[in-house]
Design a protein around this motif. Structure first.
Motif, short mmCIF file in Angstrom:
data_model
loop_
_atom_site.label_atom_id
_atom_site.label_comp_id
_atom_site.label_asym_id
_atom_site.label_seq_id
_atom_site.Cartn_x
_atom_site.Cartn_y
_atom_site.Cartn_z
N GLY A 204 0.71 -1.36 0.10
CA GLY A 204 -0.09 0.18 -0.05
C GLY A 204 0.76 1.30 -0.02
N ASP A 205 1.95 1.31 0.41
CA ASP A 205 2.69 2.54 0.66
C ASP A 205 3.30 2.89 -0.54
OD1 ASP A 205 4.68 0.53 0.41
OD2 ASP A 205 5.77 0.99 2.27
N ALA A 206 3.15 2.25 -1.78
CA ALA A 206 3.73 2.60 -3.10
C ALA A 206 2.83 3.48 -4.08
CB ALA A 206 3.92 1.27 -3.94
N LYS A 207 1.67 4.13 -3.19
CA LYS A 207 0.69 4.56 -4.11
C LYS A 207 1.33 6.18 -4.48
CE LYS A 207 -3.74 7.26 -3.60
NZ LYS A 207 -3.03 8.54 -4.03
N THR A 208 2.35 6.72 -3.66
CA THR A 208 2.81 7.99 -3.96
C THR A 208 3.67 7.92 -5.28
OG1 THR A 208 2.52 8.88 -1.69
CG2 THR A 208 4.09 9.86 -3.40
N LEU A 209 4.52 6.65 -5.15
CA LEU A 209 5.33 6.51 -6.16
C LEU A 209 4.92 5.96 -7.64
CD1 LEU A 209 8.03 4.37 -4.62
CD2 LEU A 209 8.32 6.74 -5.12
N LEU A 210 3.66 5.57 -7.68
CA LEU A 210 2.88 5.11 -8.64
C LEU A 210 2.20 6.15 -9.44
CD1 LEU A 210 1.27 1.82 -7.69
CD2 LEU A 210 3.15 2.05 -9.22
N ASP A 211 1.72 7.18 -8.30
CA ASP A 211 1.00 8.42 -8.90
C ASP A 211 2.07 9.40 -9.53
OD1 ASP A 211 -1.30 7.72 -7.82
OD2 ASP A 211 -1.42 8.66 -5.92
N ASP A 212 3.36 9.42 -9.18
CA ASP A 212 4.15 10.33 -9.57
C ASP A 212 4.65 9.84 -10.93
OD1 ASP A 212 4.31 11.77 -7.32
OD2 ASP A 212 6.13 11.08 -6.59
N ILE A 213 4.82 8.34 -11.13
CA ILE A 213 5.16 7.94 -12.53
C ILE A 213 4.16 8.16 -13.54
CG2 ILE A 213 5.83 5.65 -13.73
CD1 ILE A 213 6.87 4.59 -11.13
N ALA A 214 2.61 8.07 -13.18
CA ALA A 214 1.72 8.51 -14.00
C ALA A 214 1.80 9.93 -14.06
CB ALA A 214 0.25 8.06 -13.24
N THR A 215 1.89 11.06 -13.28
CA THR A 215 1.95 12.14 -13.65
C THR A 215 2.98 12.53 -14.67
OG1 THR A 215 1.03 12.48 -11.22
CG2 THR A 215 2.15 14.40 -12.31
N THR A 216 4.43 11.96 -14.31
CA THR A 216 5.45 12.24 -15.04
C THR A 216 5.18 11.75 -16.68
OG1 THR A 216 6.98 11.88 -13.47
CG2 THR A 216 7.90 11.71 -15.64
N LEU A 217 4.56 10.75 -16.70
CA LEU A 217 4.18 10.22 -18.04
C LEU A 217 2.93 11.35 -18.80
CD1 LEU A 217 4.18 6.36 -17.77
CD2 LEU A 217 5.66 7.96 -19.09
N GLY A 218 2.20 11.84 -17.82
CA GLY A 218 1.14 12.92 -18.19
C GLY A 218 1.94 14.11 -18.76
N ASN A 219 2.89 14.34 -18.13
CA ASN A 219 3.63 15.61 -18.43
C ASN A 219 4.50 15.68 -19.68
OD1 ASN A 219 2.76 16.92 -15.94
ND2 ASN A 219 4.62 16.25 -14.80
N TYR A 220 4.78 14.19 -19.91
CA TYR A 220 5.57 14.09 -21.43
C TYR A 220 4.76 13.06 -22.22
CZ TYR A 220 9.17 16.41 -18.62
OH TYR A 220 9.95 17.22 -18.15
N PRO A 221 3.57 13.52 -22.64
CA PRO A 221 2.99 12.40 -23.38
C PRO A 221 3.62 11.68 -24.60
CG PRO A 221 2.03 14.69 -24.08
CD PRO A 221 3.17 14.65 -22.82
N GLU A 222 4.65 12.19 -25.13
CA GLU A 222 5.40 11.47 -26.00
C GLU A 222 6.20 10.33 -25.70
OE1 GLU A 222 8.32 14.79 -24.77
OE2 GLU A 222 6.16 14.20 -24.91
N TRP A 223 6.56 10.44 -24.30
CA TRP A 223 7.35 9.29 -23.69
C TRP A 223 6.87 7.88 -23.66
CZ3 TRP A 223 10.26 11.44 -18.78
CH2 TRP A 223 10.96 12.35 -19.05
N HIS A 224 7.67 6.91 -23.88
CA HIS A 224 7.34 5.52 -23.62
C HIS A 224 8.11 5.09 -22.36
CE1 HIS A 224 5.80 5.94 -27.78
NE2 HIS A 224 5.18 4.96 -27.69
#
Length: 423
Positions: free
Chosen positions: A95-115
């Motif tokens: 459960g304590d991984a929520k923040t890290l997963l949110d950050d990864i998703a946010t980063t990919l949202g900030n850079y939509p061209e990234w894979h």
């Protein structure tokens, strides 16, 4: 040369009577997978075999910042992530991984061209096959969690390295904790690059007759880290489905290979000896037989199969279209591909005859990146290809001997070079 065969030649110890250095561990494989694992372990342990660790896994997890992860992915295209914890021997994210997963998703949202490629790593406390499967399951679990957060699944790839690429010794709890990590890799997925390679593959597969000349360089790394290139040249004449003749001449070898559909002949011109094997089959079967059983790969073997695209794209996760270049006066499209073990580069003739102009395989698992390069000239197909009856002739009265005896006399390496022991 097949890219897996190339891995056999990556690390070579040089011996000189007048300057003999202490033996070091070098890297060769009895199989491709054993060597990749052994090379990675040896490199990691050589660098990190010191008592204690400058930073523990807990230290790295506490130092995590989203901005640091973004910057690493933007500049270095990779980031080692600690703090994404799983239940013991399970792929269930705690459960304590929520923040890290949110950050990864946010980063990919900030850079939509990234894979993003998600690679799981484990320590070596369990069976290697189990560790590989577990690390992949954990990477898949992270991907699923990111998709739940709105990330496009098509922009995510997963892999499980298991224990094969440690960053620390597995002999201590601290080292094992550092090896249990998630690696994030930003990659490019170029449809244009893949289509150029597919067009070349389809064109080659349609050709009944092919002939070309080639110049090749196999780079090797000595014990004292000197990079040397072993140069050779030769010819290839191929008639599908079951005839091929190749020659290879270098400073240490002069070899001819002939297959007439029933009999395979290997002639060591420098030794004036030959051997013959009754192995009926197709050109592709002979390519596999020479590479896997007799350690005699044909030049640019990946490109001579009926589906070069499948052979080259196996395990590729990164593809780039790098524009064009000129090879021997011919304008070529330049594409590059990345696997865990090697980087591939291919220059492909532009126009309606997309034949290969140059092909490079570079190691990613050995320091200094030794590589194999082959350049093609006089490429001809169909009626223009060199005519050949593929019959073996023996004008020099070469002596017929057993294959094992010929192999000793036709090594492509000079006598003062020896491959290291398997690791």
């Amino acid at each position: 040369m097949h890219f897996r065969t190339f891995l056999k030649h990556e690390r070579i110890c040089q011996r000189e009577d007048r300057l003999r250095a202490p033996e070091r561990a070098s890297f060769e494989r009895s199989t491709a997978r054993r060597a990749l694992r052994g090379v990675a372990v040896a490199i990691a342990l050589a660098v990190l075999s010191v008592p204690g660790w400058a930073q523990t896994a807990d230290d790295l997890a506490k130092q995590y910042k989203m901005e640091t992860m973004e910057q690493a992915l933007q500049t270095k295209e990779r980031y080692e992530l600690y703090g994404l914890r799983f239940a013991s021997d399970q792929a269930t994210i705690e459960g304590d991984a929520k923040t890290l997963l949110d950050d990864i998703a946010t980063t990919l949202g900030n850079y939509p061209e990234w894979h993003l490629r998600i690679v799981g790593h484990t320590d070596a406390t369990a069976d290697p096959a189990h560790n590989e499967a577990l690390s992949l399951a954990r990477a898949d679990a992270i991907k699923a969690a990111l998709v739940e957060r709105g990330v496009d699944a098509q922009k995510l790839a997963t892999a499980g390295a298991g224990e094969k690429r440690p960053v620390a010794s597995n002999d201590t709890p601290e080292g094992r904790a550092l090896n249990r990590r998630v690696e994030l890799i930003r990659f490019t997925d170029s449809e244009a690059a893949k289509q150029l390679l597919k067009s070349m593959s389809d064109y080659l597969a349609k050709q009944q007759a092919i002939s070309f000349d080639y110049d090749a360089n196999l780079e090797v790394v000595t014990n004292d880290k000197q990079t040397l290139a072993l140069a050779s040249s030769g010819t290839v004449t191929l008639n599908r489905p079951d005839k091929v003749r190749t020659t290879r001449s270098g400073g240490f070898v002069d070899l001819e290979t002939v297959f007439d559909g029933k009999t395979l002949t290997l002639l060591g011109k420098n030794a004036n000896k030959y051997t013959q094997l009754e192995v009926p089959g197709t050109v592709e079967q002979i390519i596999d037989e020479l590479r896997n059983k007799y350690d005699r790969p044909l030049p640019a073997a990946d490109l001579l199969t009926s589906d070069a695209y499948a052979a080259l794209m196996e395990d590729v996760y990164d593809s780039k279209d790098l524009g064009s270049g000129v090879i021997h006066g011919i304008e070529c499209d330049f594409v590059a591909f990345r696997k865990d073990d090697v980087d591939l580069q291919v220059w492909i003739r532009q126009g309606d005859q997309p034949s290969p102009c140059k092909y490079v395989i570079a190691s990613r698992l050995v320091a200094d990146g030794p590589q194999y390069t082959v350049e093609f000239t006089n490429w001809k197909t169909g009626d223009a290809a060199v005519k050949d009856d593929f019959a073996f002739s023996n004008p020099t009265n070469a002596e017929k001997i057993d294959l094992k005896d010929l192999q000793d006399k036709t090594s492509e390496l000079p006598s003062n070079f020896v491959r290291g022991d398997s690791k």
